[in-house]
Design an enzyme around this catalytic site. Structure first.
Site, PDB file in Angstrom:
ATOM      1  N   HIS A 244       1.027  -1.394  -0.142  1.00 54.75           N
ATOM      2  CA  HIS A 244       0.153   0.040  -0.209  1.00 54.75           C
ATOM      3  C   HIS A 244       0.825   1.280  -0.022  1.00 54.75           C
ATOM      4  CE1 HIS A 244      -4.450   2.230   1.471  1.00 54.75           C
ATOM      5  NE2 HIS A 244      -2.969   2.573   1.189  1.00 54.75           N
TER       6      HIS A 244
ATOM      7  N   GLU B 273       1.356   3.511  -3.130  1.00 53.22           N
ATOM      8  CA  GLU B 273       1.286   5.365  -3.615  1.00 53.22           C
ATOM      9  C   GLU B 273       2.588   5.887  -3.608  1.00 53.22           C
ATOM     10  OE1 GLU B 273      -0.708   8.782  -2.846  1.00 53.22           O
ATOM     11  OE2 GLU B 273      -1.410   7.010  -2.847  1.00 53.22           O
TER      12      GLU B 273
ATOM     13  N   LYS C 209       4.175   5.668  -7.191  1.00 54.19           N
ATOM     14  CA  LYS C 209       2.353   6.150  -8.141  1.00 54.19           C
ATOM     15  C   LYS C 209       2.343   7.702  -8.543  1.00 54.19           C
ATOM     16  CE  LYS C 209      -1.419   6.910  -5.979  1.00 54.19           C
ATOM     17  NZ  LYS C 209      -1.266   8.680  -6.163  1.00 54.19           N
ATOM     18  N   ASN C 210       3.036   8.479  -7.331  1.00 53.72           N
ATOM     19  CA  ASN C 210       3.108   9.893  -7.195  1.00 53.72           C
ATOM     20  C   ASN C 210       4.229  10.327  -8.098  1.00 53.72           C
ATOM     21  OD1 ASN C 210       0.560   9.814  -5.343  1.00 53.72           O
ATOM     22  ND2 ASN C 210       2.188  10.533  -3.564  1.00 53.72           N
TER      23      ASN C 210
END
Length: 391
Positions: free
Chosen positions: A256, A260, A263-264
């Site tokens: 998780h 994140e 992805k950013n």
């Protein structure tokens, strides 16, 4: 200020508004249920550590599972009651938002079911109790997006008069609420997983030989798939570190957080180099093994974040992507979930990732160089001896 004092002061501020709206607990539940909730909300919560979960679950014999169920039967109502008391007394009318009321009622129903369950004495009781835990686990699966819709409604109402950045008490509540939710789901999920056939090197949800390199590769692949789907392309990601290194951790939590961060970075690099002829520079992910911490650094050359904008990245509902909440119907919460891909546009990714890191004694820090790029440092506590931080 203590939790009890915050609840009391908040209750005074909001009692008249909530009374007029007819949304208080007493308007919908019997007095004995309400009294029981607030009595449990005054009790102290009991934290556990990753090491304790490992030691306790290493031999999931019948006696251990009964003890686990007995602990959860006592502990979960206390944790749920703390959250219900807070949900009942939120500022700015947030407690009266329909989506927040829905979340509150889920917590109340789970509290009632746990309190009315017979005292666990034997294997048969434990098996029935595990069935109840599965039901509760499923009921609460949409808490994050549903709560997000309630906060989004408040944000829209206050947008003209006050920014959400100026509501520190709302952010403090959300941090505590979501951190508590991580703990509740970890405890329930761990008990349920101990009842199922164990995966290799697993004790419940915990992988005793979790490979950060392997988990990072999976998270990178998932993040690149989403970037490809949304942007039509995705920069490369390079991994550095010992590929054979392992340590005890919960792989789903690690996935998780890394998802994140990557992805950013993918989005920032793609957007910055979209109109360039040359290939965008790769994102670099480094896994470093220390005596206390495992640190994962994600570095990109996506242009960075202005120094004045850094505090906003920890703000709930701050996002540069289009929010799915804008298109979601008020009643469309059944298909929602709390997986990382679904949460990508809520603006919850970074603050909740930091909570996942802090849950087992780690942390997440972002350092940015405006005009160049951003470095994210994900610290994971290697020793596993830090107790849950209980709000």
């Amino acid at each position: 200020m203590s939790t009890a004092s915050r609840i009391f002061n908040s209750a005074l501020r909001n009692a008249s508004v909530a009374k007029q709206a007819g949304v208080r607990l007493g308007d919908h539940y019997p007095k004995e249920v309400v009294d029981d909730i607030f009595a449990n909300a005054l009790k102290k919560q009991t934290g556990v550590s990753l090491k304790y979960m490992l030691d306790f679950g290493s031999k999931p014999i019948e006696r251990q599972l009964i003890l686990s169920a007995q602990f959860l039967q006592n502990e979960l109502p206390v944790r749920l009651a703390h959250r219900v008391a807070e949900l009942e007394n939120l500022p700015y009318g947030l407690s009266g938002k329909p989506h927040v009321l829905k979340v509150r009622d889920w917590y109340v129903e789970s509290f009632k079911e746990l309190r009315s369950f017979t005292k666990i004495r034997d294997v048969s009781d434990e098996q029935q109790f595990t069935g109840l835990l599965k039901h509760i686990y499923t009921r609460h699966r949409n808490v994050v997006p549903v709560m997000a819709m309630g906060v989004a409604e408040l944000k829209r109402e206050l947008a003209s008069s006050i920014g959400l950045n100026d509501l520190p008490d709302i952010h403090q509540f959300l941090d505590g609420f979501y951190l508590s939710r991580i703990g509740i789901r970890m405890l329930i999920g761990q008990h349920i997983a101990l009842k199922e056939p164990q995966k290799e090197n697993h004790i419940g949800l915990i992988d005793t030989k979790c490979s950060p390199g392997h988990v990072c590769r999976d998270a990178i692949e998932d993040a690149r798939v989403i970037c490809m789907r949304e942007k039509g392309g995705a920069p490369e990601v390079m991994i550095y570190g010992d590929p054979t290194f392992t340590f005890p951790y919960v792989p789903s939590h690690l996935h998780h957080m890394v998802f994140e961060l990557v992805k950013n970075s993918l989005r920032a690099v793609y957007d910055r180099y979209e109109d360039e002829d040359d290939e965008p520079p790769p994102i670099r992910l480094v896994v470093a093994e220390g005596e206390e911490d495992i640190t994962i650094k994600v570095s990109d050359e996506g242009g960075g974040i202005p120094r004045s904008g850094l505090p906003k990245i920890w703000t709930y509902l701050y996002t540069t992507a289009k929010s799915p909440l804008d298109d979601m119907d008020n009643n469309d919460t059944e298909g929602a979930a709390d997986g990382p891909s679904v949460l990508a546009g809520y603006g919850y990714g970074l603050p909740i990732s930091r909570l996942y890191a802090r849950y087992f004694g780690g942390d997440l820090a972002i350092i940015s160089m405006e005009g160049y790029g951003t470095d994210a440092y994900l610290h994971l506590n290697r020793l596993g001896n830090v107790q849950e931080p209980l709000p």
